[in-house]
Design a protein around this motif. Structure first.
Motif, PDB file in Angstrom:
ATOM      1  N   THR A  10       8.374  -2.018   5.224  1.00 44.23           N
ATOM      2  CA  THR A  10       7.840  -1.597   6.524  1.00 44.23           C
ATOM      3  C   THR A  10       6.428  -1.026   6.423  1.00 44.23           C
ATOM      4  O   THR A  10       5.832  -0.660   7.438  1.00 44.23           O
ATOM      5  N   ILE A  13       1.511  -2.786   2.908  1.00 43.40           N
ATOM      6  CA  ILE A  13       1.622  -3.908   1.973  1.00 43.40           C
ATOM      7  C   ILE A  13       2.855  -4.752   2.280  1.00 43.40           C
ATOM      8  O   ILE A  13       2.797  -5.990   2.290  1.00 43.40           O
ATOM      9  N   ALA A  34      13.184   0.136   2.627  1.00 46.22           N
ATOM     10  CA  ALA A  34      12.183   0.897   3.368  1.00 46.22           C
ATOM     11  C   ALA A  34      12.637   2.356   3.434  1.00 46.22           C
ATOM     12  O   ALA A  34      13.676   2.718   2.849  1.00 46.22           O
ATOM     13  N   GLY A  35      11.886   3.165   4.156  1.00 46.89           N
ATOM     14  CA  GLY A  35      12.217   4.583   4.265  1.00 46.89           C
ATOM     15  C   GLY A  35      12.963   4.859   5.553  1.00 46.89           C
ATOM     16  O   GLY A  35      14.196   4.744   5.615  1.00 46.89           O
ATOM     17  N   ARG A  36      12.192   5.173   6.613  1.00 40.05           N
ATOM     18  CA  ARG A  36      12.832   5.601   7.870  1.00 40.05           C
ATOM     19  C   ARG A  36      12.428   4.783   9.083  1.00 40.05           C
ATOM     20  O   ARG A  36      12.908   5.049  10.174  1.00 40.05           O
ATOM     21  N   LEU A  82      17.074   1.965  -3.491  1.00 37.11           N
ATOM     22  CA  LEU A  82      15.855   1.294  -3.970  1.00 37.11           C
ATOM     23  C   LEU A  82      16.128   0.575  -5.289  1.00 37.11           C
ATOM     24  O   LEU A  82      15.724  -0.582  -5.492  1.00 37.11           O
ATOM     25  N   VAL A  98       5.553   3.963  -1.648  1.00 40.58           N
ATOM     26  CA  VAL A  98       4.446   4.850  -1.984  1.00 40.58           C
ATOM     27  C   VAL A  98       4.971   5.999  -2.840  1.00 40.58           C
ATOM     28  O   VAL A  98       6.058   6.511  -2.602  1.00 40.58           O
ATOM     29  N   ARG A 101       8.386   7.737  -6.395  1.00 39.98           N
ATOM     30  CA  ARG A 101       9.720   7.165  -6.204  1.00 39.98           C
ATOM     31  C   ARG A 101       9.734   5.684  -6.587  1.00 39.98           C
ATOM     32  O   ARG A 101      10.795   5.063  -6.662  1.00 39.98           O
ATOM     33  N   LYS A 121       1.002   1.877  -7.671  1.00 41.91           N
ATOM     34  CA  LYS A 121       0.301   2.270  -8.908  1.00 41.91           C
ATOM     35  C   LYS A 121       0.852   3.567  -9.487  1.00 41.91           C
ATOM     36  O   LYS A 121       0.766   3.814 -10.686  1.00 41.91           O
ATOM     37  N   GLU A 122       1.442   4.419  -8.610  1.00 45.40           N
ATOM     38  CA  GLU A 122       1.894   5.734  -9.086  1.00 45.40           C
ATOM     39  C   GLU A 122       2.937   5.610 -10.193  1.00 45.40           C
ATOM     40  O   GLU A 122       2.996   6.466 -11.087  1.00 45.40           O
ATOM     41  N   ASP A 146      -2.544  -4.484  -6.692  1.00 39.62           N
ATOM     42  CA  ASP A 146      -3.704  -3.626  -6.418  1.00 39.62           C
ATOM     43  C   ASP A 146      -4.961  -4.498  -6.559  1.00 39.62           C
ATOM     44  O   ASP A 146      -5.119  -5.226  -7.553  1.00 39.62           O
ATOM     45  N   MET A 200      -4.975   0.890   5.313  1.00 44.12           N
ATOM     46  CA  MET A 200      -3.899   1.124   4.337  1.00 44.12           C
ATOM     47  C   MET A 200      -3.026   2.288   4.806  1.00 44.12           C
ATOM     48  O   MET A 200      -3.339   2.963   5.787  1.00 44.12           O
ATOM     49  N   GLY A 201      -1.956   2.550   4.087  1.00 43.94           N
ATOM     50  CA  GLY A 201      -1.100   3.691   4.390  1.00 43.94           C
ATOM     51  C   GLY A 201      -1.882   5.004   4.251  1.00 43.94           C
ATOM     52  O   GLY A 201      -2.957   5.047   3.659  1.00 43.94           O
ATOM     53  N   ILE A 204      -2.587   6.588   0.391  1.00 45.58           N
ATOM     54  CA  ILE A 204      -3.637   5.924  -0.402  1.00 45.58           C
ATOM     55  C   ILE A 204      -4.993   6.066   0.286  1.00 45.58           C
ATOM     56  O   ILE A 204      -6.032   6.139  -0.386  1.00 45.58           O
TER      57      ILE A 204
HETATM   58  N1  LIG Z   1      -2.182  -0.549   1.507  1.00 44.93           N
HETATM   59  C1  LIG Z   1      -2.938  -1.135   0.603  1.00 44.93           C
HETATM   60  O1  LIG Z   1      -3.851  -1.921   0.936  1.00 44.93           O
HETATM   61  C2  LIG Z   1      -2.713  -0.884  -0.855  1.00 44.93           C
HETATM   62  C3  LIG Z   1      -1.637  -0.138  -1.299  1.00 44.93           C
HETATM   63  N2  LIG Z   1      -1.429   0.036  -2.634  1.00 44.93           N
HETATM   64  C4  LIG Z   1      -0.283   0.822  -3.086  1.00 44.93           C
HETATM   65  O2  LIG Z   1       0.891   0.267  -2.520  1.00 44.93           O
HETATM   66  C5  LIG Z   1       1.849   1.295  -2.233  1.00 44.93           C
HETATM   67  C6  LIG Z   1       2.203   1.228  -0.755  1.00 44.93           C
HETATM   68  O3  LIG Z   1       1.044   1.495   0.000  1.00 44.93           O
HETATM   69  P1  LIG Z   1       1.004   1.299   1.577  1.00 44.93           P
HETATM   70  O4  LIG Z   1       1.707   0.038   1.948  1.00 44.93           O
HETATM   71  O5  LIG Z   1      -0.395   1.471   1.968  1.00 44.93           O
HETATM   72  O6  LIG Z   1       1.849   2.552   2.075  1.00 44.93           O
HETATM   73  P2  LIG Z   1       2.576   2.767   3.466  1.00 44.93           P
HETATM   74  O7  LIG Z   1       2.623   4.223   3.684  1.00 44.93           O
HETATM   75  O8  LIG Z   1       1.986   1.899   4.505  1.00 44.93           O
HETATM   76  O9  LIG Z   1       4.060   2.227   3.175  1.00 44.93           O
HETATM   77  C7  LIG Z   1       4.914   2.916   2.319  1.00 44.93           C
HETATM   78  C8  LIG Z   1       6.277   2.251   2.287  1.00 44.93           C
HETATM   79  O10 LIG Z   1       7.144   3.073   1.474  1.00 44.93           O
HETATM   80  C9  LIG Z   1       8.327   3.315   2.241  1.00 44.93           C
HETATM   81  N3  LIG Z   1       8.958   4.588   1.908  1.00 44.93           N
HETATM   82  C10 LIG Z   1       8.500   5.822   2.205  1.00 44.93           C
HETATM   83  N4  LIG Z   1       9.417   6.727   1.834  1.00 44.93           N
HETATM   84  C11 LIG Z   1      10.451   6.042   1.309  1.00 44.93           C
HETATM   85  C12 LIG Z   1      11.697   6.429   0.753  1.00 44.93           C
HETATM   86  N5  LIG Z   1      12.068   7.702   0.670  1.00 44.93           N
HETATM   87  N6  LIG Z   1      12.518   5.455   0.313  1.00 44.93           N
HETATM   88  C13 LIG Z   1      12.170   4.161   0.410  1.00 44.93           C
HETATM   89  N7  LIG Z   1      10.994   3.735   0.913  1.00 44.93           N
HETATM   90  C14 LIG Z   1      10.160   4.677   1.350  1.00 44.93           C
HETATM   91  C15 LIG Z   1       7.867   3.336   3.679  1.00 44.93           C
HETATM   92  O11 LIG Z   1       8.978   3.190   4.534  1.00 44.93           O
HETATM   93  P3  LIG Z   1       9.016   3.744   6.059  1.00 44.93           P
HETATM   94  O12 LIG Z   1       7.657   3.519   6.625  1.00 44.93           O
HETATM   95  O13 LIG Z   1      10.096   2.891   6.649  1.00 44.93           O
HETATM   96  O14 LIG Z   1       9.397   5.179   6.022  1.00 44.93           O
HETATM   97  C16 LIG Z   1       6.939   2.135   3.658  1.00 44.93           C
HETATM   98  O15 LIG Z   1       7.672   0.952   3.727  1.00 44.93           O
HETATM   99  C17 LIG Z   1       1.178   2.615  -2.646  1.00 44.93           C
HETATM  100  O16 LIG Z   1       1.579   2.945  -3.949  1.00 44.93           O
HETATM  101  C18 LIG Z   1      -0.306   2.281  -2.633  1.00 44.93           C
HETATM  102  O17 LIG Z   1      -1.053   3.072  -3.533  1.00 44.93           O
HETATM  103  C19 LIG Z   1      -2.258  -0.504  -3.581  1.00 44.93           C
HETATM  104  C20 LIG Z   1      -3.351  -1.225  -3.191  1.00 44.93           C
HETATM  105  C21 LIG Z   1      -3.661  -1.468  -1.808  1.00 44.93           C
END
Ligand SMILES: NC(=O)C1=CN([C@@H]2O[C@H](COP(=O)(O)OP(=O)(O)OC[C@H]3O[C@@H](n4cnc5c(N)ncnc54)[C@H](OP(=O)(O)O)[C@@H]3O)[C@@H](O)[C@H]2O)C=CC1
Ligand SMILES: CC(=O)[C@@H](O)[C@H](O)COP(=O)(O)O
Ligand SMILES: [Mn+2]
Length: 383
Positions: A10, A13, A34-36, A82, A98, A101, A121-122, A146, A200-201, A204
């Motif tokens: 969700t 990315i 996904a999360g919530r 997960l 992100v 986790r 990346k974390e 990335d 991006m989220g 990040i």
């Molecule tokens: N966005 C980008 O262009 C880039 C991102 N990245 C890396 O990719 C990763 C994701 O980034 P990005 O997509 O921007 O982040 P977002 O915040 O847009 O998305 C994060 C995702 O993680 C999910 N999530 C959050 N909490 C939980 C949980 N407790 N359990 C399961 N899933 C969870 C969210 O779910 P929900 O929303 O449903 O709660 C969502 O699907 C990061 O590590 C970032 O550094 C790297 C390069 C580029």
């Protein structure tokens, strides 16, 4: 058909990954985590019909079940959910959750020999040695999502590693690249969320604004390409067109250029070693846009130095840096601390925790938890 699991479906990315898959016809989505955001996840479940889904907690599971009605899909919960999605039989696991986790699902994916398409990346920052060892033991692979690492992966596709002089990671410089130091005390959350080139989220995006993102990426590159820290440098490139480059021993530099569009690295990591045609806009080098490069300013952006030092120190230092940063960024986003406090929180936690070598994932998770506790204390006490 290749089977793919998408963790973080969700998010920014995750959503782009599903868009990429919608124009490729040889992939089947078998798991989504996904999360919530159950509303978006329910739509994805109806569109892609995965066999397993995971959400953050029981409340989200209940809400998703209500939205899905009689849809026959198993719903798992929490970190176990997960990991279950990463462990579910598939050829590729896209890890786009992100934060730290992402560690356990990354281990679950590489530990069974699957391809890990890695955005998170974390997990490499906190547990890079363990994840790389698990990958080698199981014969799996990691293909970076990335953008900088995808660029480096492309630049390094042929050739002898001994010919590499250094990796050059490009950085946009973020929204405060040209701000004088005095003005940086006034930075608001809204200012920091305005990235010049990428959508991006939130986490990040703040990391890009502090340049911690580039520091995390230096550590990520060290693990992915087995290159020592003195052979990795950072160059600010405000246009985000050159996504990174490799300098070879003879002075040649090979760079990867493309529009600032994550669909390309996502597709690359999924279809590698094949390249397939992509329908989105392409780079037009004749458009008159000039490319600029400059050195990063470590004085105004201390997070980059903190991360490079933690990488060099090794042991649990990168894990501690990452965990403290996650707490500090969250506190900034909630307006509990000002922008300039982010590096202070991270530095303070790094100083307080003695460095040790983690021998197991439990050691890493223990260090992560302790660093979060100390960072939260620092934030709550106001210094
Ligand atoms: N966005 C980008 O262009 C880039 C991102 N990245 C890396 O990719 C990763 C994701 O980034 P990005 O997509 O921007 O982040 P977002 O915040 O847009 O998305 C994060 C995702 O993680 C999910 N999530 C959050 N909490 C939980 C949980 N407790 N359990 C399961 N899933 C969870 C969210 O779910 P929900 O929303 O449903 O709660 C969502 O699907 C990061 O590590 C970032 O550094 C790297 C390069 C580029
Ligand atoms: C798209 C991507 O890979 C991000 O990590 C991006 O690089 C962030 O931009 P910065 O260069 O500003 O950190
Ligand atoms: Mn990046």
């Amino acid at each position: 058909m290749k089977r793919i699991a998408i963790l973080g479906s969700t998010g920014t990315i995750g959503v782009q990954a599903l868009e990429v898959l919608s124009h490729l016809d040889t992939y089947e989505v078998v798991a989504l985590a996904a999360g919530r955001n159950v509303e978006r996840l329910a739509e994805q479940v109806r569109a892609y019909r995965p066999r397993l889904v995971a959400v953050a907690d029981d409340e989200a599971r209940q809400a998703l079940r209500e939205r899905l009605g009689g849809e026959p899909v198993e719903i798992a919960v929490g970190d176990e959910g997960l990991v279950a999605c990463a462990a579910y039989p598939s050829d590729i696991v896209l890890n786009a959750v992100v934060g730290a986790r992402g560690i356990l699902p990354a281990l679950a994916a590489v530990g069974r020999g699957a391809r890990l398409a890695l955005a998170n990346k974390e997990c490499l920052v906190a547990a890079g040695d363990l994840i790389l060892r698990a990958m080698r033991d199981a014969g799996g692979e990691i293909v970076p999502v990335d953008s900088e690492h995808c660029a480096l992966h492309q630049c390094l596709r042929s050739g002898d590693p001994a010919e590499v002089l250094r990796l050059v990671l490009t950085a946009s410089g973020g929204p405060f690249r040209t701000w004088p130091k005095e003005r940086m005390a006034e930075i608001t959350v809204q200012d920091a969320l305005r990235h010049p080139n990428w959508s991006m989220g939130r986490k990040i995006t703040i990391d890009s604004a502090t340049l911690m993102n580039k520091g995390l990426e230096v550590i990520e590159a060290h693990h992915l390409f087995a290159v020592p820290y003195d052979k990795i440098s950072v160059l600010v490139h405000p246009e985000s067109i050159v996504h990174s480059m490799v300098e070879f021993v003879d002075g040649s530099m090979v760079a990867q250029l493309a529009t600032a569009d994550m669909r390309l690295p996502i597709q690359y990591a999924i279809t590698y070693p094949e390249r397939v045609a992509a329908p989105w806009p392409r780079l037009d080098l004749a458009s008159g846009r000039a490319l600029h490069f400059e050195e990063p300013d470590l004085d105004r952006f201390p997070c980059l130095r903190l991360a490079m030092d933690a990488g060099r120190a090794g042991g649990i230092a990168p894990c501690v840096l990452n965990a403290a940063n996650e707490v500090a960024v969250d506190a900034f986003l909630r307006e509990r601390i000002p922008f300039l406090r982010i590096p202070e929180v991270v530095a303070s936690v790094l100083e307080r925790m003695p460095n040790e070598t983690p021998h197991s994932v439990d050691d890493v998770l223990g260090a992560d938890a302790e660093a979060r506790r100390l960072a939260e204390l620092y934030v709550a006490k106001g210094g």
